[in-house]
Design a protein around this motif. Structure first.
Motif, PDB file in Angstrom:
ATOM      1  N   SER A 204      47.328  41.730  36.276  1.00  0.00           N
ATOM      2  CA  SER A 204      47.836  42.920  36.965  1.00  0.00           C
ATOM      3  C   SER A 204      46.769  43.623  37.801  1.00  0.00           C
ATOM      4  O   SER A 204      47.100  44.256  38.805  1.00  0.00           O
ATOM      5  CB  SER A 204      48.426  43.903  35.944  1.00  0.00           C
ATOM      6  OG  SER A 204      47.433  44.299  35.002  1.00  0.00           O
ATOM      7  N   TYR A 205      45.516  43.546  37.392  1.00  0.00           N
ATOM      8  CA  TYR A 205      44.453  44.285  38.076  1.00  0.00           C
ATOM      9  C   TYR A 205      43.268  43.380  38.382  1.00  0.00           C
ATOM     10  O   TYR A 205      43.019  42.383  37.694  1.00  0.00           O
ATOM     11  CB  TYR A 205      43.950  45.450  37.213  1.00  0.00           C
ATOM     12  CG  TYR A 205      44.766  46.709  37.336  1.00  0.00           C
ATOM     13  CD1 TYR A 205      44.462  47.687  38.287  1.00  0.00           C
ATOM     14  CD2 TYR A 205      45.859  46.933  36.499  1.00  0.00           C
ATOM     15  CE1 TYR A 205      45.208  48.844  38.390  1.00  0.00           C
ATOM     16  CE2 TYR A 205      46.615  48.087  36.594  1.00  0.00           C
ATOM     17  CZ  TYR A 205      46.282  49.044  37.549  1.00  0.00           C
ATOM     18  OH  TYR A 205      47.025  50.184  37.653  1.00  0.00           O
ATOM     19  N   PHE A 206      42.535  43.790  39.421  1.00  0.00           N
ATOM     20  CA  PHE A 206      41.245  43.182  39.739  1.00  0.00           C
ATOM     21  C   PHE A 206      40.215  44.306  39.832  1.00  0.00           C
ATOM     22  O   PHE A 206      40.507  45.384  40.361  1.00  0.00           O
ATOM     23  CB  PHE A 206      41.314  42.431  41.074  1.00  0.00           C
ATOM     24  CG  PHE A 206      39.983  41.892  41.526  1.00  0.00           C
ATOM     25  CD1 PHE A 206      39.399  40.805  40.888  1.00  0.00           C
ATOM     26  CD2 PHE A 206      39.296  42.479  42.582  1.00  0.00           C
ATOM     27  CE1 PHE A 206      38.165  40.313  41.292  1.00  0.00           C
ATOM     28  CE2 PHE A 206      38.072  41.991  42.999  1.00  0.00           C
ATOM     29  CZ  PHE A 206      37.497  40.905  42.347  1.00  0.00           C
TER      30      PHE A 206
ATOM     31  N   TRP B 290      46.362  43.752  41.554  1.00  0.00           N
ATOM     32  CA  TRP B 290      46.103  42.462  42.181  1.00  0.00           C
ATOM     33  C   TRP B 290      47.271  41.982  43.039  1.00  0.00           C
ATOM     34  O   TRP B 290      47.063  41.453  44.147  1.00  0.00           O
ATOM     35  CB  TRP B 290      45.761  41.426  41.107  1.00  0.00           C
ATOM     36  CG  TRP B 290      45.560  40.039  41.629  1.00  0.00           C
ATOM     37  CD1 TRP B 290      46.198  38.913  41.239  1.00  0.00           C
ATOM     38  CD2 TRP B 290      44.634  39.637  42.655  1.00  0.00           C
ATOM     39  NE1 TRP B 290      45.731  37.825  41.947  1.00  0.00           N
ATOM     40  CE2 TRP B 290      44.775  38.245  42.833  1.00  0.00           C
ATOM     41  CE3 TRP B 290      43.710  40.313  43.448  1.00  0.00           C
ATOM     42  CZ2 TRP B 290      44.033  37.513  43.755  1.00  0.00           C
ATOM     43  CZ3 TRP B 290      42.963  39.591  44.376  1.00  0.00           C
ATOM     44  CH2 TRP B 290      43.123  38.205  44.527  1.00  0.00           C
ATOM     45  N   SER B 291      48.509  42.175  42.602  1.00  0.00           N
ATOM     46  CA  SER B 291      49.652  41.693  43.388  1.00  0.00           C
ATOM     47  C   SER B 291      49.740  42.427  44.723  1.00  0.00           C
ATOM     48  O   SER B 291      50.014  41.817  45.763  1.00  0.00           O
ATOM     49  CB  SER B 291      50.960  41.852  42.607  1.00  0.00           C
ATOM     50  OG  SER B 291      51.188  43.212  42.297  1.00  0.00           O
ATOM     51  N   GLN B 292      49.480  43.737  44.706  1.00  0.00           N
ATOM     52  CA  GLN B 292      49.500  44.497  45.957  1.00  0.00           C
ATOM     53  C   GLN B 292      48.343  44.073  46.859  1.00  0.00           C
ATOM     54  O   GLN B 292      48.470  44.047  48.084  1.00  0.00           O
ATOM     55  CB  GLN B 292      49.437  45.989  45.655  1.00  0.00           C
ATOM     56  CG  GLN B 292      50.671  46.491  44.930  1.00  0.00           C
ATOM     57  CD  GLN B 292      50.607  47.992  44.666  1.00  0.00           C
ATOM     58  OE1 GLN B 292      50.062  48.744  45.459  1.00  0.00           O
ATOM     59  NE2 GLN B 292      51.169  48.415  43.546  1.00  0.00           N
TER      60      GLN B 292
ATOM     61  N   ALA C 255      44.894  53.767  51.631  1.00  0.00           N
ATOM     62  CA  ALA C 255      45.995  54.351  52.377  1.00  0.00           C
ATOM     63  C   ALA C 255      47.326  53.674  52.044  1.00  0.00           C
ATOM     64  O   ALA C 255      48.380  54.241  52.248  1.00  0.00           O
ATOM     65  CB  ALA C 255      45.726  54.243  53.874  1.00  0.00           C
ATOM     66  N   ARG C 256      47.240  52.435  51.514  1.00  0.00           N
ATOM     67  CA  ARG C 256      48.473  51.691  51.291  1.00  0.00           C
ATOM     68  C   ARG C 256      48.852  51.570  49.817  1.00  0.00           C
ATOM     69  O   ARG C 256      49.943  51.142  49.504  1.00  0.00           O
ATOM     70  CB  ARG C 256      48.327  50.291  51.890  1.00  0.00           C
ATOM     71  CG  ARG C 256      48.241  50.309  53.400  1.00  0.00           C
ATOM     72  CD  ARG C 256      48.424  48.915  53.947  1.00  0.00           C
ATOM     73  NE  ARG C 256      47.300  48.060  53.634  1.00  0.00           N
ATOM     74  CZ  ARG C 256      46.209  47.965  54.371  1.00  0.00           C
ATOM     75  NH1 ARG C 256      46.077  48.705  55.452  1.00  0.00           N
ATOM     76  NH2 ARG C 256      45.228  47.141  54.038  1.00  0.00           N
ATOM     77  N   LEU C 257      47.937  51.913  48.925  1.00  0.00           N
ATOM     78  CA  LEU C 257      48.245  51.816  47.499  1.00  0.00           C
ATOM     79  C   LEU C 257      48.509  53.211  46.940  1.00  0.00           C
ATOM     80  O   LEU C 257      47.799  54.154  47.269  1.00  0.00           O
ATOM     81  CB  LEU C 257      47.075  51.178  46.738  1.00  0.00           C
ATOM     82  CG  LEU C 257      46.756  49.732  47.099  1.00  0.00           C
ATOM     83  CD1 LEU C 257      45.616  49.241  46.227  1.00  0.00           C
ATOM     84  CD2 LEU C 257      47.962  48.841  46.904  1.00  0.00           C
TER      85      LEU C 257
END
Length: 407
Positions: free
Chosen positions: A34-36, A50-52, A71-73
């Motif tokens: 799920s995360y990086f 991570w998927s985003q 800006a996008r998350l």
């Protein structure tokens, strides 16, 4: 062949940034993918869903994602209903970050401390923690979903060079330090330090759990590769073969193999159950003789990672190359350029390799091959059976050799 570039996360820089403060010593993927997380240098750790992150690579190309990703998350807010919605966090750890590790909780795995009546933290099924090892010897534990500091562990007296959680969901954490010790922590017991593992005569560079959490490998200066029984907290054996400091290690997904990377320009693949070298991947040709094994410092291997298919290994060396190897081939199957690389790791599903350099991260698609039925059977058997038991099976010798990765 060169692998396909997936994307880059470039750390923002100012004109006054000093390179010496921006080393990216560590990158990590969450166990569930799920995360990086990676260390950007100057005390900062960046956590991104991570998927985003992958979607942004596809939508906006591979360049400069980290500069505009905020800006996008969606940012985490105080609404409790948002808890499990993946959000980006920027964490200031207060000192240079040398190591990172994700840990997830399984409620059935109780604390090893039996007479505990009260805990500060109740870790549920969806708990995800990030441990950061710092230059001052501290280990800070963060809640990944909120970005909040939970624990501050303070027993090490030198740099915490590596961290690893037991894969079984018990939230047992092991730390490797320049103070020549490994320490075992129980985060379900509010971070209580359970054991100090002593045996290294010099700096400890790295540590890794076997997939069943029963064995720990630790590597360090003076050619040290040690295996520990994590039920008894005792040393099983030392692995002899490297000619210089050993700086990284990782088990194969079935636990049958162990890869170690060293400044002697080699990656060795061992059978950890009997302590023999099965494969050698050289980064300098001809390989240096033992007396000169510390001299080829433009070929020092910095990092090694096992892919989840059990067939591929990635290595990162000072010759500005990332290499992908097959465990049954002598030469790399793919090579990619990378200056000043310090760390690499495969994503949870094995499809992407992340490598850190100067506060930024670069991603490549990994070699994809359909595993043979024989190899899948071998991995299934080796997950539950050590080498000694395999050798006692009433089967043909060639099959035994295959199951022991000797052919």
């Amino acid at each position: 062949a060169r692998p396909r570039t997936v994307g880059e996360l470039l750390a923002p820089t100012s004109p006054f940034d000093k390179k010496c403060g921006r080393e990216n010593w560590t990158v990590a993927f969450a166990p569930d993918g799920s995360y990086f997380a990676w260390s950007q240098g100057h005390r900062i750790v960046k956590l991104v869903p991570w998927s985003q992150c992958l979607n942004n690579f596809l939508l906006h190309g591979t360049k400069n994602v980290a500069n505009s990703i905020g800006a996008r998350l969606p940012r985490q807010n105080s609404d409790s209903s948002q808890k499990n919605k993946p959000c980006e966090h920027i964490i200031d750890c207060g000192d240079i970050v040398w190591s990172l590790a994700f840990g997830s909780s399984v409620p059935e795995k109780q604390s090893r401390c039996v007479n505990i009546e009260w805990h500060r933290f109740k870790f549920g099924q969806d708990q995800l923690l990030l441990a950061t090892g710092l230059n001052n010897g501290r280990i800070k534990i963060w809640d990944v979903y909120t970005g909040k500091l939970l624990l501050n562990l303070m027993d090490h007296t030198e740099v915490v060079r590596d961290l690893t959680f037991a894969p079984d969901g018990s939230l047992i954490l092991v730390s490797a330090s320049r103070d020549k010790t490994l320490r075992v922590w129980d985060l379900k017991d509010d971070g209580n330090m359970m054991k100090v593992l002593r045996g290294h005569q010099n700096w400890v560079y790295g540590c890794a759990f076997s997939p069943d959490s029963s064995i720990l490998c630790s590597v360090g200066a003076s050619k040290a590769v040690f295996l520990w029984d994590m039920d008894k907290y005792s040393m099983i054996r030392k692995l002899e073969g490297h000619h210089n400091d050993v700086v990284a290690c990782e088990f194969s997904p079935d636990g049958a193999l162990l890869a170690t990377a060293s400044y002697d320009t080699r990656v060795y693949v061992w059978d950890p159950h009997i302590g023999v070298i099965l494969m050698e991947f050289g980064h300098l040709f001809p390989p240096p003789t033992p007396i000169f094994a510390g001299g080829a410092n433009d070929r020092w291997v910095r990092s090694v990672s096992f892919s989840h298919d059990g067939l591929h290994i990635a290595s990162l060396a000072d010759d500005k190359m990332v290499r992908f190897w097959r465990i049954d081939e002598e030469y790399p199957v793919q090579v990619a350029p990378l200056n000043n690389g310090l760390c690499c790791t495969f994503s949870t599903d094995g499809s992407v390799l992340a490598a850190g350099q100067d506060g930024s991260v670069y991603f490549w698609a990994t070699p994809r091959q359909v595993s043979s039925l024989q190899h899948l059977c071998r991995m299934a058997i080796r997950r539950v059976m050590p080498t000694s038991q395999v050798k006692n099976l009433p089967i043909p010798s060639k099959v035994v050799e295959f199951l022991c990765y000797q052919i």
